[in-house]
Design a protein around this motif. Structure first.
Motif, mmCIF file in Angstrom:
data_model
loop_
_atom_site.group_PDB
_atom_site.id
_atom_site.type_symbol
_atom_site.label_atom_id
_atom_site.label_comp_id
_atom_site.label_asym_id
_atom_site.label_seq_id
_atom_site.Cartn_x
_atom_site.Cartn_y
_atom_site.Cartn_z
ATOM 1 N N ARG A 1 0.887 -1.166 0.000
ATOM 2 C CA ARG A 1 0.000 0.000 0.000
ATOM 3 C C ARG A 1 0.920 1.209 0.000
ATOM 4 N NH1 ARG A 1 -3.493 1.235 5.099
ATOM 5 N NH2 ARG A 1 -1.636 2.377 5.664
ATOM 6 N N VAL A 2 0.752 2.082 -0.982
ATOM 7 C CA VAL A 2 1.597 3.259 -1.120
ATOM 8 C C VAL A 2 0.740 4.497 -0.888
ATOM 9 C CG1 VAL A 2 3.114 4.543 -2.668
ATOM 10 C CG2 VAL A 2 3.046 2.041 -2.789
ATOM 11 N N GLU A 3 1.226 5.394 -0.026
ATOM 12 C CA GLU A 3 0.511 6.625 0.272
ATOM 13 C C GLU A 3 1.413 7.814 -0.027
ATOM 14 O OE1 GLU A 3 -0.419 6.080 4.404
ATOM 15 O OE2 GLU A 3 -2.347 5.172 3.913
ATOM 16 N N PHE A 4 0.818 8.860 -0.590
ATOM 17 C CA PHE A 4 1.588 10.074 -0.862
ATOM 18 C C PHE A 4 0.635 11.250 -0.990
ATOM 19 C CE2 PHE A 4 0.779 7.826 -4.823
ATOM 20 C CZ PHE A 4 0.309 8.805 -5.686
ATOM 21 N N ALA A 5 1.195 12.453 -0.893
ATOM 22 C CA ALA A 5 0.430 13.688 -1.056
ATOM 23 C C ALA A 5 0.516 14.121 -2.508
ATOM 24 C CB ALA A 5 0.981 14.777 -0.148
ATOM 25 N N TYR A 6 -0.634 14.546 -3.053
ATOM 26 C CA TYR A 6 -0.671 15.023 -4.433
ATOM 27 C C TYR A 6 -1.786 16.067 -4.556
ATOM 28 C CZ TYR A 6 -1.509 15.010 -9.485
ATOM 29 O OH TYR A 6 -1.700 15.393 -10.791
ATOM 30 N N ALA A 7 -1.443 17.218 -5.038
ATOM 31 C CA ALA A 7 -2.402 18.299 -5.294
ATOM 32 C C ALA A 7 -3.241 18.629 -4.059
ATOM 33 C CB ALA A 7 -3.292 17.946 -6.480
ATOM 34 N N GLY A 8 -2.597 18.596 -2.898
ATOM 35 C CA GLY A 8 -3.294 18.925 -1.661
ATOM 36 C C GLY A 8 -4.161 17.813 -1.113
ATOM 37 N N CYS A 9 -4.076 16.640 -1.700
ATOM 38 C CA CYS A 9 -4.892 15.501 -1.283
ATOM 39 C C CYS A 9 -3.994 14.361 -0.805
ATOM 40 C CB CYS A 9 -5.711 14.985 -2.468
ATOM 41 S SG CYS A 9 -6.900 16.182 -3.095
ATOM 42 N N GLY A 10 -4.599 13.415 -0.137
ATOM 43 C CA GLY A 10 -3.916 12.187 0.239
ATOM 44 C C GLY A 10 -4.291 11.106 -0.755
ATOM 45 N N VAL A 11 -3.308 10.417 -1.287
ATOM 46 C CA VAL A 11 -3.544 9.356 -2.271
ATOM 47 C C VAL A 11 -3.044 8.046 -1.691
ATOM 48 C CG1 VAL A 11 -3.041 8.520 -4.602
ATOM 49 C CG2 VAL A 11 -3.263 10.984 -4.187
ATOM 50 N N THR A 12 -3.875 7.017 -1.771
ATOM 51 C CA THR A 12 -3.497 5.674 -1.359
ATOM 52 C C THR A 12 -3.720 4.751 -2.544
ATOM 53 O OG1 THR A 12 -4.185 6.089 0.918
ATOM 54 C CG2 THR A 12 -3.915 3.788 0.264
ATOM 55 N N VAL A 13 -2.675 4.016 -2.912
ATOM 56 C CA VAL A 13 -2.763 3.036 -3.991
ATOM 57 C C VAL A 13 -2.455 1.683 -3.373
ATOM 58 C CG1 VAL A 13 -1.908 2.327 -6.253
ATOM 59 C CG2 VAL A 13 -1.987 4.762 -5.660
ATOM 60 N N ARG A 14 -3.331 0.742 -3.563
ATOM 61 C CA ARG A 14 -3.163 -0.597 -2.996
ATOM 62 C C ARG A 14 -2.516 -1.535 -4.018
ATOM 63 N NH1 ARG A 14 -5.284 -0.375 1.805
ATOM 64 N NH2 ARG A 14 -7.131 0.847 2.245
ATOM 65 N N GLY A 15 -2.038 -2.649 -3.528
ATOM 66 C CA GLY A 15 -1.353 -3.622 -4.369
ATOM 67 C C GLY A 15 -2.163 -4.117 -5.546
ATOM 68 N N ASP A 16 -3.501 -4.095 -5.419
ATOM 69 C CA ASP A 16 -4.345 -4.544 -6.520
ATOM 70 C C ASP A 16 -4.609 -3.441 -7.539
ATOM 71 O OD1 ASP A 16 -6.099 -2.904 -5.155
ATOM 72 O OD2 ASP A 16 -7.646 -4.430 -4.894
ATOM 73 N N GLY A 17 -4.006 -2.252 -7.322
ATOM 74 C CA GLY A 17 -4.167 -1.134 -8.248
ATOM 75 C C GLY A 17 -5.336 -0.227 -7.941
ATOM 76 N N SER A 18 -6.091 -0.505 -6.879
ATOM 77 C CA SER A 18 -7.193 0.392 -6.522
ATOM 78 C C SER A 18 -6.627 1.689 -5.953
ATOM 79 C CB SER A 18 -8.150 -0.272 -5.532
ATOM 80 O OG SER A 18 -7.493 -0.574 -4.334
ATOM 81 N N VAL A 19 -7.354 2.770 -6.161
ATOM 82 C CA VAL A 19 -6.902 4.112 -5.789
ATOM 83 C C VAL A 19 -7.936 4.757 -4.880
ATOM 84 C CG1 VAL A 19 -6.384 6.421 -6.687
ATOM 85 C CG2 VAL A 19 -5.664 4.393 -7.962
ATOM 86 N N ARG A 20 -7.458 5.430 -3.822
ATOM 87 C CA ARG A 20 -8.327 6.230 -2.949
ATOM 88 C C ARG A 20 -7.681 7.592 -2.797
ATOM 89 N NH1 ARG A 20 -12.400 5.753 0.698
ATOM 90 N NH2 ARG A 20 -12.370 7.112 2.492
ATOM 91 N N VAL A 21 -8.460 8.629 -3.072
ATOM 92 C CA VAL A 21 -7.987 10.004 -2.911
ATOM 93 C C VAL A 21 -8.889 10.670 -1.886
ATOM 94 C CG1 VAL A 21 -7.598 12.218 -4.042
ATOM 95 C CG2 VAL A 21 -7.095 10.097 -5.259
ATOM 96 N N THR A 22 -8.279 11.286 -0.877
ATOM 97 C CA THR A 22 -9.022 11.966 0.178
ATOM 98 C C THR A 22 -8.631 13.443 0.205
ATOM 99 O OG1 THR A 22 -7.346 11.498 1.842
ATOM 100 C CG2 THR A 22 -9.107 9.880 1.589
ATOM 101 N N PRO A 23 -9.523 14.298 0.668
ATOM 102 C CA PRO A 23 -9.200 15.719 0.732
ATOM 103 C C PRO A 23 -8.181 16.050 1.818
ATOM 104 C CG PRO A 23 -11.436 15.341 1.515
ATOM 105 C CD PRO A 23 -10.916 14.035 1.023
ATOM 106 N N GLU A 24 -7.889 15.115 2.703
ATOM 107 C CA GLU A 24 -6.898 15.353 3.746
ATOM 108 C C GLU A 24 -5.530 14.916 3.234
ATOM 109 O OE1 GLU A 24 -9.520 13.094 4.416
ATOM 110 O OE2 GLU A 24 -10.816 14.720 5.047
#
Length: 103
Positions: free
Chosen positions: A61-84
């Motif tokens: 699971r990889v997490e990083f900040a992008y464009a003021g958001c929090g991005v989480t990418v999981r091993g299966d390629g699913s993506v979650r972007v949060t406003p925090e």
């Protein structure tokens, strides 16, 4: 900029590549056009991210900040972007390899 609720993008429901799914989810959360977002490669190496997160749900699971958001990418390629945003000072390292293009 008005931030919307979190956006999840499931790998199976979109034919686009991982980079495109991250940008699409970020535009949904920020309400910003894709052309107005900063380049993703300024934050993370997309090729390395694709190689790590194109496996299965048991993968990293990889997490990083992008464009003021929090991005989480999981091993299966699913993506979650949060406003925090995720603290940009924290770097995610997998198997001793940083995904930051600056390292």
């Amino acid at each position: 900029m008005t931030l919307n609720a979190s956006t999840d993008v499931d790998r199976d429901t979109h034919a686009a590549g991982l980079t495109e799914r991250i940008v699409e989810a970020t535009t949904d959360v920020t309400g910003t056009a894709a052309v107005d977002l900063p380049p993703l490669y300024d934050v993370v190496d997309p090729d390395a991210l694709e190689a790590l997160c194109d496996r299965d749900a048991e993968g990293p699971r990889v997490e990083f900040a992008y464009a003021g958001c929090g991005v989480t990418v999981r091993g299966d390629g699913s993506v979650r972007v949060t406003p925090e945003p995720i603290d940009a000072r924290e770097s995610t390292v997998v198997d001793g390899t940083s995904l930051s293009p600056d390292c």
